[in-house]
Design a protein around this motif. Structure first.
Motif, PDB file in Angstrom:
ATOM      1  N   VAL A  98      -4.369   7.085  40.431  1.00  0.00           N
ATOM      2  CA  VAL A  98      -5.316   6.038  40.040  1.00  0.00           C
ATOM      3  C   VAL A  98      -5.632   6.159  38.553  1.00  0.00           C
ATOM      4  CG1 VAL A  98      -7.638   5.104  40.393  1.00  0.00           C
ATOM      5  CG2 VAL A  98      -6.317   5.938  42.336  1.00  0.00           C
ATOM      6  N   PHE A  99      -5.774   7.391  38.080  1.00  0.00           N
ATOM      7  CA  PHE A  99      -6.149   7.630  36.684  1.00  0.00           C
ATOM      8  C   PHE A  99      -5.035   8.376  35.946  1.00  0.00           C
ATOM      9  CE2 PHE A  99     -10.308   7.714  38.963  1.00  0.00           C
ATOM     10  CZ  PHE A  99     -10.871   6.602  38.363  1.00  0.00           C
ATOM     11  N   SER A 100      -4.940   8.090  34.662  1.00  0.00           N
ATOM     12  CA  SER A 100      -4.105   8.873  33.757  1.00  0.00           C
ATOM     13  C   SER A 100      -5.015   9.581  32.774  1.00  0.00           C
ATOM     14  CB  SER A 100      -3.120   7.974  33.004  1.00  0.00           C
ATOM     15  OG  SER A 100      -3.828   7.039  32.187  1.00  0.00           O
ATOM     16  N   VAL A 101      -4.578  10.708  32.285  1.00  0.00           N
ATOM     17  CA  VAL A 101      -5.408  11.483  31.372  1.00  0.00           C
ATOM     18  C   VAL A 101      -4.501  12.268  30.433  1.00  0.00           C
ATOM     19  CG1 VAL A 101      -5.549  13.485  32.901  1.00  0.00           C
ATOM     20  CG2 VAL A 101      -7.376  13.071  31.260  1.00  0.00           C
ATOM     21  N   ALA A 102      -4.931  12.407  29.186  1.00  0.00           N
ATOM     22  CA  ALA A 102      -4.131  13.141  28.207  1.00  0.00           C
ATOM     23  C   ALA A 102      -4.156  14.630  28.518  1.00  0.00           C
ATOM     24  CB  ALA A 102      -4.650  12.888  26.800  1.00  0.00           C
ATOM     25  N   GLY A 103      -3.009  15.278  28.336  1.00  0.00           N
ATOM     26  CA  GLY A 103      -2.904  16.718  28.573  1.00  0.00           C
ATOM     27  C   GLY A 103      -3.283  17.522  27.344  1.00  0.00           C
ATOM     28  N   PRO A 104      -3.024  18.807  27.373  1.00  0.00           N
ATOM     29  CA  PRO A 104      -3.341  19.676  26.243  1.00  0.00           C
ATOM     30  C   PRO A 104      -2.635  19.252  24.962  1.00  0.00           C
ATOM     31  CG  PRO A 104      -2.861  20.981  28.196  1.00  0.00           C
ATOM     32  CD  PRO A 104      -2.489  19.572  28.524  1.00  0.00           C
ATOM     33  N   THR A 105      -3.297  19.484  23.836  1.00  0.00           N
ATOM     34  CA  THR A 105      -2.734  19.197  22.519  1.00  0.00           C
ATOM     35  C   THR A 105      -2.267  20.493  21.879  1.00  0.00           C
ATOM     36  OG1 THR A 105      -4.229  17.318  22.225  1.00  0.00           O
ATOM     37  CG2 THR A 105      -3.218  18.218  20.245  1.00  0.00           C
ATOM     38  N   VAL A 106      -1.057  20.455  21.333  1.00  0.00           N
ATOM     39  CA  VAL A 106      -0.499  21.617  20.631  1.00  0.00           C
ATOM     40  C   VAL A 106      -0.277  21.229  19.174  1.00  0.00           C
ATOM     41  CG1 VAL A 106       1.395  23.257  20.475  1.00  0.00           C
ATOM     42  CG2 VAL A 106       0.625  22.462  22.721  1.00  0.00           C
ATOM     43  N   GLN A 107      -0.839  22.018  18.267  1.00  0.00           N
ATOM     44  CA  GLN A 107      -0.734  21.735  16.831  1.00  0.00           C
ATOM     45  C   GLN A 107      -0.164  22.957  16.116  1.00  0.00           C
ATOM     46  OE1 GLN A 107      -4.961  21.069  16.597  1.00  0.00           O
ATOM     47  NE2 GLN A 107      -4.706  18.870  16.281  1.00  0.00           N
ATOM     48  N   GLY A 108       0.974  22.778  15.478  1.00  0.00           N
ATOM     49  CA  GLY A 108       1.563  23.862  14.714  1.00  0.00           C
ATOM     50  C   GLY A 108       0.881  24.019  13.374  1.00  0.00           C
ATOM     51  N   ALA A 109       0.760  25.259  12.919  1.00  0.00           N
ATOM     52  CA  ALA A 109       0.138  25.514  11.619  1.00  0.00           C
ATOM     53  C   ALA A 109       1.020  24.948  10.508  1.00  0.00           C
ATOM     54  CB  ALA A 109      -0.064  27.013  11.413  1.00  0.00           C
ATOM     55  N   SER A 110       0.373  24.406   9.477  1.00  0.00           N
ATOM     56  CA  SER A 110       1.118  23.843   8.347  1.00  0.00           C
ATOM     57  C   SER A 110       1.892  24.910   7.587  1.00  0.00           C
ATOM     58  CB  SER A 110       0.152  23.124   7.404  1.00  0.00           C
ATOM     59  OG  SER A 110      -0.851  24.012   6.932  1.00  0.00           O
ATOM     60  N   SER A 111       1.536  26.172   7.794  1.00  0.00           N
ATOM     61  CA  SER A 111       2.202  27.270   7.108  1.00  0.00           C
ATOM     62  C   SER A 111       3.401  27.823   7.880  1.00  0.00           C
ATOM     63  CB  SER A 111       1.206  28.404   6.858  1.00  0.00           C
ATOM     64  OG  SER A 111       0.631  28.846   8.082  1.00  0.00           O
ATOM     65  N   ASN A 112       3.670  27.266   9.060  1.00  0.00           N
ATOM     66  CA  ASN A 112       4.788  27.763   9.864  1.00  0.00           C
ATOM     67  C   ASN A 112       6.114  27.618   9.117  1.00  0.00           C
ATOM     68  OD1 ASN A 112       2.983  28.338  11.869  1.00  0.00           O
ATOM     69  ND2 ASN A 112       3.745  26.823  13.331  1.00  0.00           N
ATOM     70  N   LEU A 113       6.949  28.641   9.201  1.00  0.00           N
ATOM     71  CA  LEU A 113       8.244  28.629   8.525  1.00  0.00           C
ATOM     72  C   LEU A 113       9.409  28.477   9.500  1.00  0.00           C
ATOM     73  CD1 LEU A 113       7.657  31.547   5.970  1.00  0.00           C
ATOM     74  CD2 LEU A 113       7.449  29.078   5.567  1.00  0.00           C
ATOM     75  N   GLY A 114       9.211  28.858  10.737  1.00  0.00           N
ATOM     76  CA  GLY A 114      10.279  28.804  11.720  1.00  0.00           C
ATOM     77  C   GLY A 114      10.369  27.458  12.415  1.00  0.00           C
ATOM     78  N   SER A 115      11.256  27.394  13.401  1.00  0.00           N
ATOM     79  CA  SER A 115      11.463  26.159  14.167  1.00  0.00           C
ATOM     80  C   SER A 115      10.989  26.324  15.607  1.00  0.00           C
ATOM     81  CB  SER A 115      12.951  25.774  14.141  1.00  0.00           C
ATOM     82  OG  SER A 115      13.746  26.821  14.701  1.00  0.00           O
ATOM     83  N   GLY A 116      10.016  27.209  15.815  1.00  0.00           N
ATOM     84  CA  GLY A 116       9.509  27.444  17.154  1.00  0.00           C
ATOM     85  C   GLY A 116       8.778  26.237  17.710  1.00  0.00           C
ATOM     86  N   THR A 117       8.784  26.125  19.015  1.00  0.00           N
ATOM     87  CA  THR A 117       8.087  25.036  19.703  1.00  0.00           C
ATOM     88  C   THR A 117       7.230  25.617  20.819  1.00  0.00           C
ATOM     89  OG1 THR A 117       9.921  24.697  21.260  1.00  0.00           O
ATOM     90  CG2 THR A 117       9.932  23.389  19.207  1.00  0.00           C
ATOM     91  N   VAL A 118       6.171  24.906  21.142  1.00  0.00           N
ATOM     92  CA  VAL A 118       5.280  25.308  22.233  1.00  0.00           C
ATOM     93  C   VAL A 118       4.927  24.062  23.041  1.00  0.00           C
ATOM     94  CG1 VAL A 118       3.027  26.255  22.871  1.00  0.00           C
ATOM     95  CG2 VAL A 118       4.294  27.266  20.973  1.00  0.00           C
ATOM     96  N   GLY A 119       5.128  24.141  24.322  1.00  0.00           N
ATOM     97  CA  GLY A 119       4.704  23.082  25.225  1.00  0.00           C
ATOM     98  C   GLY A 119       3.609  23.588  26.131  1.00  0.00           C
ATOM     99  N   ALA A 120       2.560  22.784  26.315  1.00  0.00           N
ATOM    100  CA  ALA A 120       1.413  23.225  27.114  1.00  0.00           C
ATOM    101  C   ALA A 120       1.087  22.202  28.191  1.00  0.00           C
ATOM    102  CB  ALA A 120       0.197  23.453  26.220  1.00  0.00           C
ATOM    103  N   SER A 121       0.710  22.690  29.342  1.00  0.00           N
ATOM    104  CA  SER A 121       0.262  21.826  30.429  1.00  0.00           C
ATOM    105  C   SER A 121      -0.801  22.576  31.222  1.00  0.00           C
ATOM    106  CB  SER A 121       1.431  21.443  31.344  1.00  0.00           C
ATOM    107  OG  SER A 121       2.017  22.604  31.914  1.00  0.00           O
ATOM    108  N   VAL A 122      -1.542  21.831  32.030  1.00  0.00           N
ATOM    109  CA  VAL A 122      -2.568  22.446  32.876  1.00  0.00           C
ATOM    110  C   VAL A 122      -1.913  22.889  34.170  1.00  0.00           C
ATOM    111  CG1 VAL A 122      -4.735  22.094  34.105  1.00  0.00           C
ATOM    112  CG2 VAL A 122      -4.395  21.053  31.866  1.00  0.00           C
TER     113      VAL A 122
END
Length: 625
Positions: A321-345
């Motif tokens: 019935v409802f949709s809702v936004a999941g967790p937000t992931v924000q990479g630091a502007s100082s990051n040098l690598g190509s790592g990724t992070v996915g988050a869910s409840v």
């Protein structure tokens, strides 16, 4: 006669200085930051005449302000505390007004669940279903509206931070310039530059209302102004500006920095309006936004889960019935690598209102909460075995570099993304999908206690099933293997769960089949109504309504404490001001008395001069004759 004239002239000049000083005090009686000035006189060295001394008059030694460094410092400290309390109380008041205004979430929740009950009372009524959809959209609008108001308040805090930093920089420059003028004035050996000192003190008082500062007097009569853990705003005749910079994770969020170094000092600042802005944002607004989002997640999760266990008017299982936004992931502007992070409840019952930072140290990932506390994670971080902590599931990938980090906000944007998925009222699943019946030839007294759906996604959920008891303690499903049964034990199969009351006899049967009378069935609608009080959060102890109550309680408590703090700080400021003014303030009665005293002294000295002149003239006349 010359000595008498000189003595009279010295008294006349001294009285004139006194009159000028009194006039200056009276003129500045209402000037903010002005310290009354006092004239210090000293007797001239007498002349020796045989066995005695004759006085030679008076000199004006200095004109100084009535001043107490201790009282002024206490006033600056009290002013900083009052300014912080005023700003903090204003901000918490705005947040309280938003929660109690026309977008009150509790009202929307009550209206929505009232419409759920109306649908349960008339599950086939099209108008009841349409009203429920309208109430669902109203609830979504309330979540979005509150989230939008919180965002506007956050943007307003950002603007105030920028404006306050600019004001601090302007005042710092002015103090540095006054430092230079004061140092020059003292070096000229012309005495204390009282008015310049007052101007500087007034600016120090003003800057202390903007940010908590430390004032360090120097030997050359300048002062250094420090903020935080030693960040210099003023060092002698040099000023050092503060700056603002985007948060390393969120470019829309301003942080306070040392402009020259770029070092973020937001966490070091306390006192004044700037300290209040930063403390309110991190201590009240951020947790409130997270709690609102957590409430939205709980609402969507609990209602969708129950709705998925029902059947709609088209004979299909209920969807979301409802949709809702999941967790937000924000990479630091100082990051040098190509790592990724996915988050869910992963487990909403363990979800908190905290934000988290996931960091890579070159060999392993570590998680800390918004308070800097280390959080233990289970799992390996892969899609098959994600990291789990505080209800979150985290999947990492790519090639991160040492020092890279990601901020995870599990609930911050959930309310903003709250929406209604269903547009067709016929797709509201008011009915239960299955019907359980008791065999007509049963001999035992067993009856159906409850029939529930445990896995609505099971493809065989709606297939008919027959349960036959081989004995009072064992049964078979559709002729399958015998299974043991004890009273109260749930019988499960194909995504459903059945509980019996009483004692079955050998040969008793129970039949499960798809519900063919979904139009008149309200069993799932009744279950949907119970979601209002269903424990969802905090390990199943907190319902959606209670979660919103926690939000209003924590904001209300912050507002109440802010009011109390403002009352206390205002009292302390008034006491400090009264004490400082008792020393430095202009007392008109006292100045009036001084005016008369100096006027009389002036007139008396003029009379001395006149007498000396008359005697001298008489002597000249006697000599001529």
């Amino acid at each position: 006669m010359a000595d008498m004239l000189s003595t009279g002239v010295s008294g006349l000049l001294a009285a004139q200085v006194g009159l000028n000083t009194v006039g200056h005090n009276v003129a500045n009686a209402n000037t903010a930051g002005y310290s009354r000035q006092l004239v210090n006189f000293v007797a001239r060295m007498p002349q020796g005449e045989g066995g005695y001394y004759i006085g030679t008059g008076v000199d004006t030694q200095s004109v100084q302000r009535a001043y107490s460094q201790y009282l002024n410092t206490a006033l600056w400290t009290a002013g900083s505390g009052q300014s912080r309390a005023t700003t903090y109380q204003s901000l918490t008041g705005q947040l309280n007004n938003q929660l109690s205004g026309s977008s009150n979430l509790q009202t929307s929740l009550d209206s929505f669940y009232g419409a759920v009950q109306d649908m349960a009372n008339a599950p086939s009524d099209a108008s009841a279903r349409q009203v429920l959809l309208a109430r669902a959209n109203g609830l979504a609008s309330t979540f979005k509206s509150l989230s939008g108001q919180f965002d506007q308040l956050s943007q307003g805090v950002n603007r105030q931070i920028g404006d306050t930093v600019n004001a601090i920089n302007s005042d710092s420059q002015s103090i540095a310039k006054l430092n230079e003028q004061i140092r020059t004035a003292y070096s000229s050996s012309q005495g204390e530059p009282s008015d310049l000192l007052d101007q500087r003190d007034a600016l120090v008082k003003k800057i202390s209302t903007e940010v908590g500062v430390s004032v360090v007097p120097q030997g050359d009569h300048t002062v250094n102004i420090l903020v935080g853990n030693g960040q210099a705003l003023v060092n002698g005749t040099q000023s050092y500006a503060l700056g603002t910079a985007p948060n390393v994770y969120d470019a829309t969020r301003l942080e306070v920095t040392g402009k020259d170094t770029g070092t973020v000092i937001s966490g070091q600042i306390g006192g004044g309006s700037l300290g209040a802005l930063l403390d309110f944002r991190s201590g009240v607004l951020d947790p409130a936004q997270n709690q609102l989002g957590r409430t939205a997640l709980a609402m969507a999760s609990a209602f969708n889960a129950q709705h998925a266990q029902g059947m709609d008017l088209n004979g299909a299982m209920g969807g979301n019935v409802f949709s809702v936004a999941g967790p937000t992931v924000q990479g630091a502007s100082s990051n040098l690598g190509s790592g990724t992070v996915g988050a869910s409840v992963g487990d909403i019952g363990k979800l908190t209102t905290k934000d988290y930072v996931l960091s890579y140290d070159g060999s392993a990932w570590g998680l800390r909460d918004s308070g800097g506390n280390s959080i233990t994670m289970a799992g390996t971080g892969t899609a098959a075995d994600p990291y789990t902590a505080d209800g979150l599931s985290l999947v990492v990938g790519g090639a991160p570099s040492k020092g890279d980090s990601f901020r995870i906000q599990p609930t911050r944007t959930a309310a903003a993304g709250f929406g209604v998925v269903i547009t067709d009222p016929n797709k509201l699943a008011a009915a239960a999908p299955l019907v359980a019946s008791v065999g007509s030839t049963n001999k035992g007294n067993a009856s159906v206690n409850s029939m529930a759906v445990s896995d609505p996604s099971n493809a065989a959920l709606l297939n008919p099933s027959s349960i036959v008891f081989d004995s009072p303690t064992s049964y078979r499903i559709d002729g399958g293997p015998s299974q043991a049964w004890t009273p109260g034990q749930a019988i499960t199969n194909n995504g459903w769960s059945l509980k019996l009351d009483g004692a079955p006899a050998t040969g008793d049967s129970f039949n499960i089949k798809a519900n063919t009378n979904a139009r008149g069935d309200n069993r799932n609608a009744l279950a949907l109504g119970k979601v209002a009080n269903l424990g969802v959060l905090d390990g199943g102890n907190t319902s959606v309504g209670r979660a919103y109550g926690q939000l209003t309680s924590q904001v209300g408590s912050a507002g109440s404490l802010a009011k109390d703090a403002l009352t206390t700080q205002t009292g302390l400021y008034n006491q400090a001001m009264q004490a400082q003014q008792s020393v430095s303030g202009v007392n008109m009665d006292e100045e009036a008395a001084n005016l008369v005293r100096y006027q009389q002294a002036y007139q008396a000295s003029a009379q001395v001069i006149s007498t000396a002149s008359n005697i001298f003239n008489a002597l000249l006349g006697a000599v001529k004759s």
